[in-house]
Design an enzyme around this catalytic site. Sequence first.
Site, PDB file in Angstrom:
ATOM      1  CE1 TYR A   1       5.633  34.792  72.016  1.00 43.57           C
ATOM      2  CE2 TYR A   1       4.411  32.719  71.948  1.00 43.57           C
ATOM      3  CZ  TYR A   1       5.019  33.732  72.675  1.00 43.57           C
ATOM      4  OH  TYR A   1       5.024  33.698  74.035  1.00 43.57           O
TER       5      TYR A   1
ATOM      6  CG  HIS B   1      21.966  46.447  51.905  1.00 48.24           C
ATOM      7  ND1 HIS B   1      23.312  46.310  52.107  1.00 48.24           N
ATOM      8  CD2 HIS B   1      21.450  45.190  51.948  1.00 48.24           C
ATOM      9  CE1 HIS B   1      23.602  45.036  52.262  1.00 48.24           C
ATOM     10  NE2 HIS B   1      22.479  44.335  52.176  1.00 48.24           N
TER      11      HIS B   1
ATOM     12  CG  ASN C   1       4.587  39.420  66.009  1.00 48.77           C
ATOM     13  OD1 ASN C   1       3.710  40.198  65.664  1.00 48.77           O
ATOM     14  ND2 ASN C   1       4.511  38.714  67.131  1.00 48.77           N
TER      15      ASN C   1
ATOM     16  CG  ASP D   1       0.671  39.225  66.827  1.00 46.36           C
ATOM     17  OD1 ASP D   1       0.750  40.324  67.416  1.00 46.36           O
ATOM     18  OD2 ASP D   1       1.180  38.183  67.286  1.00 46.36           O
TER      19      ASP D   1
END
Length: 132
Positions: free
Chosen positions: A121, A20, A123, A28
Amino acid sequence: MKKHGHLNRDIARILASMGHTDSLVIADCGLPIPPGVECVDLSLKLGQPGFLETLDSVLADFQCERAVFASESQDRNPPVAAKAAAMAQDGVALEFVSHETFKARCQAARAVIRTGESTPYANVILHSGVIF
């Protein structure tokens, strides 16, 4: 041989070991991998495998309670922004941070799955939920 889920032994092992709030990055091909963070490099060539394909595959086998994206993705990568919105509709809490903050947070990840994605971006940091 496994019949369902991830055939990639490293991804299967990492997902099975997550607890957890542990975090996992899907990246990328340009995201710097922090020293000491395990990297599962799936990249074959530019664009393959893609970020969204990889993310969908991981989400099918991973309980995600929170996802962190670079705020720049909202303007610079509409498909990633659309995927983030879809994840929110599925009950995943979203957070958007600057790309610099995103890279710093990657240092705490259990692992990075590197794709061949070559759009900006693309990711995400996925935080593990619980299945009970």
